[in-house]
Design a protein around this motif. Sequence first.
Motif, mmCIF file in Angstrom:
data_model
loop_
_atom_site.group_PDB
_atom_site.id
_atom_site.type_symbol
_atom_site.label_atom_id
_atom_site.label_comp_id
_atom_site.label_asym_id
_atom_site.label_seq_id
_atom_site.Cartn_x
_atom_site.Cartn_y
_atom_site.Cartn_z
ATOM 1 N N ARG A 1 -30.165 5.677 -7.940
ATOM 2 C CA ARG A 1 -30.242 5.839 -9.394
ATOM 3 C C ARG A 1 -31.173 6.986 -9.766
ATOM 4 N N ARG A 2 -32.269 7.119 -9.024
ATOM 5 C CA ARG A 2 -33.248 8.164 -9.304
ATOM 6 C C ARG A 2 -32.901 9.494 -8.626
ATOM 7 N N ASN A 3 -31.789 9.514 -7.878
ATOM 8 C CA ASN A 3 -31.339 10.741 -7.206
ATOM 9 C C ASN A 3 -32.415 11.306 -6.284
ATOM 10 N N ILE A 4 -33.038 10.426 -5.488
ATOM 11 C CA ILE A 4 -34.128 10.825 -4.598
ATOM 12 C C ILE A 4 -33.607 11.323 -3.257
ATOM 13 N N LEU A 5 -32.526 10.741 -2.776
ATOM 14 C CA LEU A 5 -32.046 11.047 -1.438
ATOM 15 C C LEU A 5 -31.297 12.379 -1.404
ATOM 16 N N PRO A 6 -31.355 13.094 -0.254
ATOM 17 C CA PRO A 6 -30.656 14.379 -0.144
ATOM 18 C C PRO A 6 -29.148 14.219 -0.312
ATOM 19 N N GLU A 7 -28.511 15.222 -0.878
ATOM 20 C CA GLU A 7 -27.074 15.166 -1.135
ATOM 21 C C GLU A 7 -26.278 14.918 0.138
ATOM 22 N N HIS A 8 -26.663 15.563 1.233
ATOM 23 C CA HIS A 8 -25.872 15.486 2.459
ATOM 24 C C HIS A 8 -26.419 14.474 3.458
ATOM 25 N N GLN A 9 -27.267 13.543 2.994
ATOM 26 C CA GLN A 9 -27.693 12.420 3.827
ATOM 27 C C GLN A 9 -26.676 11.306 3.637
ATOM 28 N N ALA A 10 -25.850 11.070 4.650
ATOM 29 C CA ALA A 10 -24.760 10.097 4.530
ATOM 30 C C ALA A 10 -25.080 8.765 5.197
ATOM 31 N N GLY A 11 -26.244 8.649 5.807
ATOM 32 C CA GLY A 11 -26.568 7.434 6.549
ATOM 33 C C GLY A 11 -27.033 6.297 5.671
ATOM 34 N N SER B 1 -18.891 31.021 14.253
ATOM 35 C CA SER B 1 -19.640 29.935 13.646
ATOM 36 C C SER B 1 -20.177 29.048 14.756
ATOM 37 N N ALA B 2 -21.249 28.350 14.453
ATOM 38 C CA ALA B 2 -21.871 27.491 15.465
ATOM 39 C C ALA B 2 -22.595 26.350 14.775
ATOM 40 N N ILE B 3 -22.718 25.254 15.490
ATOM 41 C CA ILE B 3 -23.422 24.083 14.984
ATOM 42 C C ILE B 3 -24.418 23.611 16.035
ATOM 43 N N ILE B 4 -25.579 23.163 15.581
ATOM 44 C CA ILE B 4 -26.582 22.560 16.462
ATOM 45 C C ILE B 4 -26.739 21.107 16.041
ATOM 46 N N LEU B 5 -26.592 20.206 17.002
ATOM 47 C CA LEU B 5 -26.700 18.772 16.765
ATOM 48 C C LEU B 5 -28.010 18.290 17.367
ATOM 49 N N PHE B 6 -28.958 17.931 16.512
ATOM 50 C CA PHE B 6 -30.302 17.587 16.956
ATOM 51 C C PHE B 6 -30.438 16.099 17.265
ATOM 52 N N ASP B 7 -31.336 15.820 18.194
ATOM 53 C CA ASP B 7 -31.745 14.448 18.460
ATOM 54 C C ASP B 7 -33.255 14.408 18.331
ATOM 55 N N ILE B 8 -33.748 13.504 17.504
ATOM 56 C CA ILE B 8 -35.189 13.352 17.325
ATOM 57 C C ILE B 8 -35.671 12.211 18.198
ATOM 58 N N LEU C 1 -26.657 15.228 7.464
ATOM 59 C CA LEU C 1 -27.611 14.219 7.927
ATOM 60 C C LEU C 1 -26.941 12.852 7.953
ATOM 61 N N PHE C 2 -27.244 12.084 8.982
ATOM 62 C CA PHE C 2 -26.815 10.690 9.027
ATOM 63 C C PHE C 2 -27.928 9.900 9.700
ATOM 64 N N GLY C 3 -28.782 9.270 8.879
ATOM 65 C CA GLY C 3 -29.944 8.592 9.443
ATOM 66 C C GLY C 3 -30.830 9.599 10.137
ATOM 67 N N ASP C 4 -31.076 9.381 11.427
ATOM 68 C CA ASP C 4 -31.929 10.303 12.181
ATOM 69 C C ASP C 4 -31.131 11.392 12.884
ATOM 70 N N ASN C 5 -29.826 11.478 12.626
ATOM 71 C CA ASN C 5 -29.002 12.535 13.220
ATOM 72 C C ASN C 5 -28.946 13.724 12.268
ATOM 73 N N THR C 6 -29.251 14.898 12.793
ATOM 74 C CA THR C 6 -29.308 16.116 11.983
ATOM 75 C C THR C 6 -28.428 17.189 12.601
ATOM 76 N N ALA C 7 -27.655 17.861 11.770
ATOM 77 C CA ALA C 7 -26.814 18.960 12.232
ATOM 78 C C ALA C 7 -27.033 20.171 11.334
ATOM 79 N N LEU C 8 -27.146 21.342 11.947
ATOM 80 C CA LEU C 8 -27.257 22.607 11.224
ATOM 81 C C LEU C 8 -26.125 23.506 11.680
ATOM 82 N N TRP C 9 -25.455 24.182 10.749
ATOM 83 C CA TRP C 9 -24.415 25.107 11.174
ATOM 84 C C TRP C 9 -24.407 26.354 10.293
ATOM 85 N N THR C 10 -23.886 27.420 10.856
ATOM 86 C CA THR C 10 -23.840 28.693 10.152
ATOM 87 C C THR C 10 -22.711 29.543 10.709
#
Length: 201
Positions: free
Chosen positions: A6-16, A47-54, A123-132
């Motif tokens: 409701r407060r629009n706090i979460l990032p737009e692309h956080q789907a988790g 184009s390339a994508i990096i799939l991070f693991d924290i 973003l999905f929970g603790d999964n992060t992907a960056l692409w360009t």
Amino acid sequence: MLELERRNILPEHQAGFRPGKSTIYNTLRLERYAQSQPRCARPRRHSAIILFDIRAAFDSYIINYLISFLKNRTAAIEIGVFLSRQFNLKCDAPQGSPLSPLLYIIYTVDSMNKIPTHREHGLFGDNTALWTLAKTMTSLSFRLPQSVDAFESWCKPWKLKLQPTKTEMVHFTIHPRKKYKHPVAVKVDNTIINRWIMQDT
């Protein structure tokens, strides 16, 4: 969660762990990006994508404003028939709690704020992907490490550590079967991450 939405706090692309979103959300975004950009752009682009693991994402953060959830927690170590004395847990969130993933999402809400422009993320929970994407391999080799450096710089003061052995990169090449003399190499925590090449035919 409803209050955060409701407060629009979460990032737009956080789907988790959000109503109406799932892993499909960012998967489709990435699929459209990977398929359309190399084929439709003129000139065609890499184009390339990096799939991070924290590393131990749900074990490495402290949520001070939820003390009642985290304080006075103890643990013991059991090896065979031997059980250690209990000791206090000074950080981490309880494993298996539905609140733990939500706390992580809140904790990392600004993790993508310093990523350079013309980069996408998911973003999905603790999964992060960056692409360009980039017109040349030289440009791609510059953009990817720049994004990684920005993400690592955010992680360090917040006590989150990337796991290089579980972080991978996929390069969507525009030249099928071409062997690159200087392929893109990206380092995470001073370690070159695994690289995969997908050929766009």
